[in-house]
Design a protein around this motif. Structure first.
Motif, PDB file in Angstrom:
ATOM      1  N   SER A  96       0.763  -1.014  -0.263  1.00 52.40           N
ATOM      2  CA  SER A  96      -0.137   0.062  -0.281  1.00 52.40           C
ATOM      3  C   SER A  96       1.109   1.009  -0.246  1.00 52.40           C
ATOM      4  O   SER A  96       1.831   1.410  -0.530  1.00 52.40           O
ATOM      5  N   SER A  97       0.200   2.623   0.451  1.00 56.68           N
ATOM      6  CA  SER A  97       0.700   3.493   0.238  1.00 56.68           C
ATOM      7  C   SER A  97       0.473   4.390   1.638  1.00 56.68           C
ATOM      8  O   SER A  97      -0.160   4.356   2.265  1.00 56.68           O
ATOM      9  N   ALA A  98       2.101   4.828   1.937  1.00 58.45           N
ATOM     10  CA  ALA A  98       2.275   5.846   3.043  1.00 58.45           C
ATOM     11  C   ALA A  98       1.597   6.906   3.238  1.00 58.45           C
ATOM     12  O   ALA A  98       1.157   7.295   4.500  1.00 58.45           O
ATOM     13  N   GLY A  99       0.451   7.489   1.633  1.00 62.35           N
ATOM     14  CA  GLY A  99       0.150   7.905   2.020  1.00 62.35           C
ATOM     15  C   GLY A  99      -2.079   8.445   2.426  1.00 62.35           C
ATOM     16  O   GLY A  99      -2.785   8.868   3.165  1.00 62.35           O
ATOM     17  N   VAL A 100      -1.935   6.564   2.733  1.00 59.83           N
ATOM     18  CA  VAL A 100      -3.489   6.237   3.662  1.00 59.83           C
ATOM     19  C   VAL A 100      -3.254   7.043   4.575  1.00 59.83           C
ATOM     20  O   VAL A 100      -2.204   6.159   5.533  1.00 59.83           O
ATOM     21  N   THR A 101      -4.064   7.106   4.734  1.00 58.83           N
ATOM     22  CA  THR A 101      -4.191   8.034   6.472  1.00 58.83           C
ATOM     23  C   THR A 101      -5.936   7.309   7.373  1.00 58.83           C
ATOM     24  O   THR A 101      -6.252   7.897   8.625  1.00 58.83           O
ATOM     25  N   ASP A 102      -6.645   6.901   6.496  1.00 58.08           N
ATOM     26  CA  ASP A 102      -7.334   6.235   6.847  1.00 58.08           C
ATOM     27  C   ASP A 102      -7.933   7.215   7.434  1.00 58.08           C
ATOM     28  O   ASP A 102      -9.318   7.389   8.227  1.00 58.08           O
ATOM     29  N   THR A 103      -8.483   8.324   6.918  1.00 57.43           N
ATOM     30  CA  THR A 103      -9.704   9.749   7.634  1.00 57.43           C
ATOM     31  C   THR A 103      -9.722  10.259   5.438  1.00 57.43           C
ATOM     32  O   THR A 103      -9.350   9.636   4.600  1.00 57.43           O
ATOM     33  N   PRO A 104     -11.056  10.995   6.027  1.00 59.10           N
ATOM     34  CA  PRO A 104     -11.351  11.273   4.469  1.00 59.10           C
ATOM     35  C   PRO A 104     -10.437  12.397   3.935  1.00 59.10           C
ATOM     36  O   PRO A 104     -10.599  12.190   2.579  1.00 59.10           O
ATOM     37  N   ALA A 105      -9.234  12.315   4.305  1.00 59.05           N
ATOM     38  CA  ALA A 105      -8.308  13.329   3.359  1.00 59.05           C
ATOM     39  C   ALA A 105      -7.895  12.373   2.374  1.00 59.05           C
ATOM     40  O   ALA A 105      -7.088  12.571   1.011  1.00 59.05           O
ATOM     41  N   ILE A 111      -3.650   8.747  -5.349  1.00 60.89           N
ATOM     42  CA  ILE A 111      -3.094   7.710  -5.082  1.00 60.89           C
ATOM     43  C   ILE A 111      -3.128   6.996  -3.127  1.00 60.89           C
ATOM     44  O   ILE A 111      -3.479   6.072  -3.211  1.00 60.89           O
ATOM     45  N   SER A 112      -3.948   7.388  -2.544  1.00 57.26           N
ATOM     46  CA  SER A 112      -4.127   7.403  -0.819  1.00 57.26           C
ATOM     47  C   SER A 112      -5.540   6.729  -1.174  1.00 57.26           C
ATOM     48  O   SER A 112      -5.941   6.123  -1.390  1.00 57.26           O
ATOM     49  N   GLY A 135       7.084   4.130   1.765  1.00 56.85           N
ATOM     50  CA  GLY A 135       7.198   5.083   2.024  1.00 56.85           C
ATOM     51  C   GLY A 135       7.670   6.164   0.145  1.00 56.85           C
ATOM     52  O   GLY A 135       7.229   5.013  -0.505  1.00 56.85           O
ATOM     53  N   MET A 136       8.312   6.897   0.038  1.00 59.86           N
ATOM     54  CA  MET A 136       8.793   7.239  -1.066  1.00 59.86           C
ATOM     55  C   MET A 136       9.952   6.244  -1.731  1.00 59.86           C
ATOM     56  O   MET A 136      10.592   5.762  -0.897  1.00 59.86           O
ATOM     57  N   PHE A 137       9.270   5.317  -2.768  1.00 59.86           N
ATOM     58  CA  PHE A 137      10.867   4.081  -3.095  1.00 59.86           C
ATOM     59  C   PHE A 137      11.943   5.022  -3.892  1.00 59.86           C
ATOM     60  O   PHE A 137      11.592   5.741  -4.774  1.00 59.86           O
ATOM     61  N   ALA A 138      12.528   4.477  -3.607  1.00 62.71           N
ATOM     62  CA  ALA A 138      14.612   5.215  -4.009  1.00 62.71           C
ATOM     63  C   ALA A 138      14.431   4.477  -4.904  1.00 62.71           C
ATOM     64  O   ALA A 138      15.073   5.233  -6.131  1.00 62.71           O
TER      65      ALA A 138
END
Length: 284
Positions: A96-105, A111-112, A135-138
């Motif tokens: 998954s992605s570090a951008g996922v916050t489990d919030t409406p955001a 991507i999230s 997180g950001m993939f190298a």
């Protein structure tokens, strides 16, 4: 049997190698088995993730599946989750992605949003699950290689932004532990997997320079210039906007450094310098 989607990608290829090293049977899914170049020990299977229902044979005898949306897309991933559950698969591990916050955001970032949709489907599936939020993939910095070799100037947004680039082998290592879990240690866990240090783009270029003898520099683009450049390379506008706006809108989250990789695997996350050493030929 462990089914691996995206088996020829950066994370998937490392995952296949790590699973085989642990004597785990692997079914590697790819669009082009004849060009996959995967180890002979892996069962390489052709799989196209279109609009139809996935073939039940993909999951025959499998007890775990690794999902990577870069290979499947969100809609096909949801169908794969359903098919896996019907086939009796026990566990799914999602990259998954570090951008996922489990919030409406999550709905405000393409991507999230697409990862959150699949996470919700997995939670509702009845399967055991683990989410590896990368997180950001190298490997994203491989996009700089041509500019480094030709002009020595890399152009992009957010010169002051910091991120903790993560080695694909660490993402695969965390996924390996979750896929091989037999006692429920990783069931229902969400891991944020990053590199061990947050760096600016210029600091990353300095690391590349130290490894290659070059002196690349970073030149900042405006948001509009960056979006134009990214869409010209073929990125859909919503994805380009998500990438450009990520650091600006969520600087603390974008630059977060997590020790989850070390907690799960027992070894420190690899540094960006280690990643560059593994890929130095691309920049030489």
């Amino acid at each position: 049997m462990i089914v691996v989607t995206g088996a020829t990608g950066n994370v998937g290829r490392s995952l296949v190698d790590q699973l085989l090293a642990r004597d785990a049977p692997v079914r590697a899914l790819t669009r082009s088995p004849e060009h996959a170049g995967l180890p002979e020990a892996a069962e390489v299977v052709r799989a196209e993730f279109g609009a139809g229902e996935p073939s039940p044979s993909l999951f025959e005898g499998a007890d775990a599946v690794f999902l990577n949306l870069a290979a499947t897309g969100p809609e096909a991933a949801v169908r794969l989750v359903d098919a896996a559950a019907k086939a009796g698969v026990r566990r799914v591990v999602l990259l998954s992605s570090a951008g996922v916050t489990d919030t409406p955001a999550d709905e405000d970032n393409a991507i999230s949003r697409m990862h959150a949709v699949v996470e919700r489907a997995i939670r509702a599936s009845g399967l055991e699950w683990t989410f590896v939020r990368g997180g950001m993939f190298a490997t994203n910095t491989l996009e700089w290689a041509e500019a480094i070799r030709t002009t020595g100037v890399v152009r992009g947004p957010g010169a002051a932004a910091r991120s903790a680039p993560v080695h694909e082998a660490d993402l695969a290592a965390v996924a390996t532990e979750a896929l091989l879990d037999r006692v429920g240690t990783h069931d229902g866990q969400v891991y944020l997997v990053t590199g061990p240090e947050a760096l600016t783009a210029q600091q990353m270029l300095d690391v590349i320079g130290a490894a290659t003898g070059r002196t690349p520099r970073y030149e900042e683009l405006t948001r509009e210039e960056a979006l134009a450049a990214m869409t010209a390379r073929g990125l859909p506008l919503p994805i380009a906007e998500a990438l450009v706006d990520w650091s600006a809108k969520s600087p603390d989250r974008a630059s977060a450094v997590s020790r989850d990789a070390e907690r799960v695997t027992g070894r420190p996350a690899r540094t960006y310098a280690e990643w560059v050493a593994d890929h130095a030929a691309a920049f030489a």
